[in-house]
Design a protein around this motif. Structure first.
Motif, PDB file in Angstrom:
ATOM      1  N   ALA A 177       0.818  -1.214   0.000  1.00 42.07           N
ATOM      2  CA  ALA A 177       0.000   0.000   0.000  1.00 42.07           C
ATOM      3  C   ALA A 177       0.855   1.269   0.000  1.00 42.07           C
ATOM      4  CB  ALA A 177      -0.931   0.005   1.210  1.00 42.07           C
TER       5      ALA A 177
ATOM      6  N   PRO B  31      -1.940  -2.628  -6.995  1.00 40.53           N
ATOM      7  CA  PRO B  31      -0.486  -2.536  -6.942  1.00 40.53           C
ATOM      8  C   PRO B  31       0.137  -2.796  -8.316  1.00 40.53           C
ATOM      9  CG  PRO B  31      -1.235  -4.574  -5.931  1.00 40.53           C
ATOM     10  CD  PRO B  31      -2.462  -3.801  -6.296  1.00 40.53           C
ATOM     11  N   ARG B  32       1.295  -2.222  -8.532  1.00 44.06           N
ATOM     12  CA  ARG B  32       2.132  -2.447  -9.722  1.00 44.06           C
ATOM     13  C   ARG B  32       1.371  -2.257 -11.025  1.00 44.06           C
ATOM     14  NH1 ARG B  32       6.180  -7.235  -8.909  1.00 44.06           N
ATOM     15  NH2 ARG B  32       6.858  -6.259 -10.845  1.00 44.06           N
TER      16      ARG B  32
ATOM     17  N   MET C 121      -9.540  10.758  -0.698  1.00 41.12           N
ATOM     18  CA  MET C 121      -8.268  10.185  -1.087  1.00 41.12           C
ATOM     19  C   MET C 121      -8.381   8.691  -0.812  1.00 41.12           C
ATOM     20  SD  MET C 121      -5.259  11.526  -1.990  1.00 41.12           S
ATOM     21  CE  MET C 121      -3.652  10.817  -2.334  1.00 41.12           C
ATOM     22  N   MET C 122      -7.905   7.884  -1.737  1.00 38.90           N
ATOM     23  CA  MET C 122      -7.939   6.438  -1.558  1.00 38.90           C
ATOM     24  C   MET C 122      -7.066   6.047  -0.368  1.00 38.90           C
ATOM     25  SD  MET C 122      -6.925   3.691  -4.463  1.00 38.90           S
ATOM     26  CE  MET C 122      -5.182   4.071  -4.475  1.00 38.90           C
ATOM     27  N   SER C 123      -7.555   5.160   0.461  1.00 34.74           N
ATOM     28  CA  SER C 123      -6.684   4.703   1.545  1.00 34.74           C
ATOM     29  C   SER C 123      -6.098   3.358   1.160  1.00 34.74           C
ATOM     30  CB  SER C 123      -7.450   4.625   2.858  1.00 34.74           C
ATOM     31  OG  SER C 123      -8.334   3.555   2.815  1.00 34.74           O
ATOM     32  N   GLY C 124      -4.852   3.175   1.471  1.00 35.70           N
ATOM     33  CA  GLY C 124      -4.196   1.904   1.171  1.00 35.70           C
ATOM     34  C   GLY C 124      -4.053   1.676  -0.318  1.00 35.70           C
ATOM     35  N   GLU C 125      -4.016   0.437  -0.689  1.00 34.29           N
ATOM     36  CA  GLU C 125      -3.743   0.108  -2.080  1.00 34.29           C
ATOM     37  C   GLU C 125      -5.036  -0.280  -2.765  1.00 34.29           C
ATOM     38  OE1 GLU C 125      -1.971  -4.057  -2.710  1.00 34.29           O
ATOM     39  OE2 GLU C 125      -2.144  -3.823  -0.549  1.00 34.29           O
ATOM     40  N   GLN C 126      -5.081  -0.047  -4.071  1.00 34.40           N
ATOM     41  CA  GLN C 126      -6.174  -0.612  -4.803  1.00 34.40           C
ATOM     42  C   GLN C 126      -5.600  -1.551  -5.863  1.00 34.40           C
ATOM     43  OE1 GLN C 126      -8.610   1.888  -7.348  1.00 34.40           O
ATOM     44  NE2 GLN C 126     -10.433   0.780  -6.711  1.00 34.40           N
TER      45      GLN C 126
ATOM     46  N   ARG D 185      -1.687   6.422 -11.085  1.00 37.48           N
ATOM     47  CA  ARG D 185      -1.990   5.676  -9.848  1.00 37.48           C
ATOM     48  C   ARG D 185      -2.976   6.439  -8.982  1.00 37.48           C
ATOM     49  NH1 ARG D 185       3.521   4.389  -6.741  1.00 37.48           N
ATOM     50  NH2 ARG D 185       4.148   6.215  -7.920  1.00 37.48           N
ATOM     51  N   GLY D 186      -4.031   5.793  -8.527  1.00 36.28           N
ATOM     52  CA  GLY D 186      -5.000   6.472  -7.679  1.00 36.28           C
ATOM     53  C   GLY D 186      -6.114   7.127  -8.479  1.00 36.28           C
TER      54      GLY D 186
ATOM     55  N   SER E 109      -7.833  10.560  -6.886  1.00 35.91           N
ATOM     56  CA  SER E 109      -6.631  10.942  -6.138  1.00 35.91           C
ATOM     57  C   SER E 109      -6.020  12.219  -6.702  1.00 35.91           C
ATOM     58  CB  SER E 109      -5.604   9.810  -6.173  1.00 35.91           C
ATOM     59  OG  SER E 109      -6.168   8.640  -5.626  1.00 35.91           O
TER      60      SER E 109
ATOM     61  N   GLY F 271       0.828   2.317  -3.498  1.00 35.34           N
ATOM     62  CA  GLY F 271      -0.443   2.157  -4.200  1.00 35.34           C
ATOM     63  C   GLY F 271      -1.102   3.435  -4.673  1.00 35.34           C
ATOM     64  N   GLY F 272      -0.537   4.582  -4.322  1.00 38.39           N
ATOM     65  CA  GLY F 272      -1.127   5.840  -4.784  1.00 38.39           C
ATOM     66  C   GLY F 272      -2.153   6.433  -3.833  1.00 38.39           C
ATOM     67  N   GLY F 273      -2.343   5.827  -2.665  1.00 40.80           N
ATOM     68  CA  GLY F 273      -3.351   6.323  -1.736  1.00 40.80           C
ATOM     69  C   GLY F 273      -2.756   7.055  -0.545  1.00 40.80           C
ATOM     70  N   THR F 274      -3.495   7.049   0.565  1.00 39.96           N
ATOM     71  CA  THR F 274      -3.097   7.838   1.731  1.00 39.96           C
ATOM     72  C   THR F 274      -1.784   7.358   2.355  1.00 39.96           C
ATOM     73  OG1 THR F 274      -4.599   6.471   3.019  1.00 39.96           O
ATOM     74  CG2 THR F 274      -5.385   8.640   2.420  1.00 39.96           C
TER      75      THR F 274
ATOM     76  N   CYS G  13       1.830   0.552 -12.772  1.00 40.26           N
ATOM     77  CA  CYS G  13       2.667   1.337 -13.682  1.00 40.26           C
ATOM     78  C   CYS G  13       4.131   1.217 -13.248  1.00 40.26           C
ATOM     79  CB  CYS G  13       2.238   2.799 -13.738  1.00 40.26           C
ATOM     80  SG  CYS G  13       2.286   3.675 -12.195  1.00 40.26           S
TER      81      CYS G  13
ATOM     82  N   LYS H 196       7.860   3.274  -5.782  1.00 41.10           N
ATOM     83  CA  LYS H 196       7.137   2.060  -6.169  1.00 41.10           C
ATOM     84  C   LYS H 196       7.447   0.982  -5.138  1.00 41.10           C
ATOM     85  CE  LYS H 196       5.331   3.235 -10.236  1.00 41.10           C
ATOM     86  NZ  LYS H 196       5.953   4.527 -10.498  1.00 41.10           N
TER      87      LYS H 196
END
Lengths: 346, 346
Positions: free
Chosen positions: A19, B343-344, B336-341, B232-233, B237, A22-25, B346, A140
Motif C-alpha cells: 500500500a 499494486p504495480r 483520497m484512496m486509503s491503502g492500495e487498490q 496511480r489512484g 486521487s 499504491g497511490g493512496g493515503t 505502472c 514504487k
C-alpha cells in the motif's frame, strides 16, 4: 532541520507494505513525512508531477544511474549516499555544476521502515554536502521476493557554466592522464563485506561527491579533454572507453598508480586485478600537456585530490589500446574487462 | 533505421546474464548494439558519463518515474512504451515541451534477450512518436529471483517555453475542471490481463504521450491553472491532491465522466471504483472560467482529446475536499484512496 528518528511511526508501520506504493493515503504519508520533509526543498514541496526549475545559464548535463549495490550498508557508505554521490559525479564529469537530482525508489514489500529511513537520511546528508537539491521523485513497491530490499535510481541535471569542451575525441598525443588518488577501495570494501572477509583494519569505500574537485580543476584554467570517474570496471575500463572513443593510444605507468596495501592484499586473496575494481570517489582527467602541472597542483590542493598523480599519457602508437608499463619494467596491454568481475558493486 | 530483429545474437546470448551488468565487454556490447544503435541519438553516441545538451530557452521541467508494471505486456502497450509515455506526460503536465529522457534498466538475470529487445523497440517507437530523445542511460543486472524480469526508470527534462504558471495554488472558485476522455482503461486492461479475466472484447490501455494535447491546450491561449495525468489512484486521487494543494473545494458531476461500458462491468466484477483506477493517456486540466469553451474546443480538436468534457468546477465550499454529484442526484465525498487498490499498475 534533519530529524534523527524515523518520521513514520514504527509501531504502526514497521515495514514497507504494498500500500505504500499504491497511490493512496499511505503512500502520500510516506512521501510527505519521510521524503519531502527530509529532502526539504521548496520545489519538492510544490508536489507537481515534476519539478519546475529556473532557466539554467548554460548547456545542460543530464545523467542517470540505478543503484542495486549489495550489501546495502558497507564501510564508508550505504546505497543512499552512493545513489547521490554516484550521479553527482556523472554530472560533474561532463564539466557541469550538478544542481538537481530526481530520486526513484523501488522498495521491496517488507523492507524495514527504519532501514529505509537510514537511506533517506544518508541521501539528505550527501545531497547537502554536494550542494544539490532533490527536486522530484517517485516511489514504487514490489512484492516480497521481487526485489532485494531497495533499488534507487537517481537522475541528475547540472549546468555547464564554463566554456569547457569535454569530449574524449579531443584527446591528442602528449596529453597527460591524471588520477586523483588510490584505487579499488570501493569495490574491495563491498566485496570484503559481502564475502565476510575479516581484515585487521576495515577497508572503507571512497564514496564521495567529486563536484568540488572538478570545480577546482576547471577553475585552474586547465584545458581538460575528458574527465571520468572510474566506477564499474575500474580505471582499466574507463581508460579503454576513452582510448576507444578518441582512437588514440593510452600508456600508463603501474608505479604511478596508488593501491593501498590492504586493498592490494585483498585483491590477491579475491583474485582481482585492482585496475578493474570499482571506485566511487576517484577521477581520471586527461589534460593538455602544458597544463598538467597546474592541473596537478589544483587537484592536490583539494581534500579529495591530495594524492593526485600523473599516471600516463596519450600516445599516437597502438590506437584505441591501453598499455601499461609494469613495475618490473615490461609492458602489457590492459584490455577491456570481459564478462563480470564484481556484480552489484553500485 | 529501426532493426526488426534482436541485434544481440540470440543463439549465443539467449538470456541476460550477470555479466551484462558487470561493466565489461558484454555490457558494452549490449549497450552499444542494442541501446545506442536503437535509440540512435547523437548525444547518446558520445557515450559520456552523462549527456551534454544545448542551453534550453526557458524554465526547466524535470520528472522521474520507475516502472514496475505487472504483467510486462498488456493490451495497448508494454513496460517500454509505458516508461516513455508516463514520464513524457509528467513533464508535459508542468506546461513543458518534453525534450530528453534518461533510461535506467534494472534487468533480472535470466530475462529473455528477445523480450528485452521488444521493450527497447517499444521505447524507441514511443520516443520517436512523442518527439523526445533518449540521451543517457544505465544498465544494471540483479540476481535471478531478485527482480521481476525488468524494471525501468526514466527521467525526463523539458523546457517551459510559454509564459504559463502551472500551480495548483492558483485555482480559484469558478474555475472549470476538464477531463480529456473516458477513464480507468489502463488499470482495467492491466487487471484483466493479470487476473486472466476473459471479456468479449479486450480492454485496451489508453497509454499515450499527452504532450501534443498539452501543446494544443496551451496554444489556444487558455489560462491553465494546473494539469495532471491521473495515473496511480485515478481521477479521484489527482483531484484530491489538487484540492489539498489549492485549499479549494472541487465539485464534479458523475454524469459528465465517461466510463466505457466494458470498463464499468469489469470494475463491478473486480470491486473497483473507476474513479480510483489508473489512466495512462488522460489529462485533467483546471482552467479559468471564461477560457473553458476555448480550452474544450482545443482539446477536442486533438485526437487524444476528442471526448474531452467539463466534468466539474472549483468551489469555495468544502475546501480541500472533492465532492461528486451522483447520477441519481445525491452528493458524496470522494476521498483520497486509503491503502492500495491496484499494486504495480505502472
Amino acid at each position: 532541520m534533519l530529524s534523527f528518528s524515523c518520521p513514520i511511526p514504527l509501531n504502526e508501520y514497521p515495514h514497507v507494505s504494498m500500500a505504500h506504493g499504491g497511490g493512496g493515503t499511505l503512500m502520500n504519508a510516506l512521501i510527505q513525512k519521510m521524503f519531502v520533509a527530509t529532502f526539504e526543498g521548496e520545489t519538492l514541496k510544490a508536489m507537481h508531477d515534476g519539478a519546475i526549475l529556473p532557466p539554467p545559464n548554460g548547456r545542460l548535463a543530464f545523467s542517470t544511474d540505478s543503484y542495486v549495490v549489495k550489501p546495502l550498508f558497507f564501510p564508508g557508505g550505504d546505497i543512499g549516499s552512493l545513489a547521490v554521490n554516484g550521479t553527482v559525479n556523472d554530472v560533474a564529469m561532463c564539466g557541469a555544476r550538478p544542481l538537481y537530482l530526481s530520486v526513484g525508489f523501488i522498495l521491496e514489500e517488507g523492507l524495514s521502515m527504519e532501514t529505509l529511513w537510514q537511506f533517506v537520511r544518508s541521501m539528505r546528508i550527501a545531497a547537502a554536502s554536494a550542494g544539490v537539491e532533490i527536486v522530484t521523485g517517485d516511489t514504487k513497491v514490489v512484492d516480497k521476493g521481487k526485489g532485494d530490499g531497495i533499488y534507487i535510481n537517481t537522475a541528475g541535471v547540472g549546468v555547464i557554466e564554463r566554456n569547457v569542451q569535454i569530449d574524449p575525441r579531443s584527446c591528442r598525443p602528449g596529453d597527460k592522464v591524471l588520477l586523483s588518488g588510490p584505487i579499488a577501495m570501493h569495490g574491495i570494501a563491498i566485496m570484503s563485506k559481502r564475502e565476510g572477509l575479516g581484515f585487521d583494519t576495515e577497508i572503507q569505500s571512497d564514496c564521495a561527491a567529486l563536484n568540488g574537485l572538478v570545480d577546482a580543476l576547471l577553475e585552474s584554467g586547465t584545458m581538460v579533454r575528458v574527465m571520468r570517474d572510474p566506477t564499474r570496471g575500474g580505471v582499466a575500463s574507463a581508460l579503454n572507453e576513452i582510448a576507444s572513443s578518441s582512437r588514440q593510444g593510452i600508456r600508463i605507468d603501474e608505479a604511478a598508480i596508488l593501491i593501498p596495501e590492504q586493498v592490494r592484499s585483498a585483491c590477491e586473496i579475491l583474485g582481482f586485478d585492482p585496475l578493474y575494481v570499482a571506485n566511487e570517489g576517484k577521477m581520471l582527467a586527461i589534460v593538455a600537456p602544458d597544463d598538467a602541472p597546474r592541473a596537478l597542483e589544483a587537484m592536490r590542493a583539494h581534500p579529495l585530490g591530495r594524492d593526485s598523480a600523473i599516471i600516463g599519457e596519450v600516445v599516437a602508437e597502438h590506437p584505441s589500446t591501453v598499455v601499461m608499463k609494469t613495475r618490473i619494467g615490461g609492458t602489457r596491454v590492459v584490455d577491456m574487462m570481459s564478462g563480470e568481475q564484481l556484480p552489484r558493486i553500485c
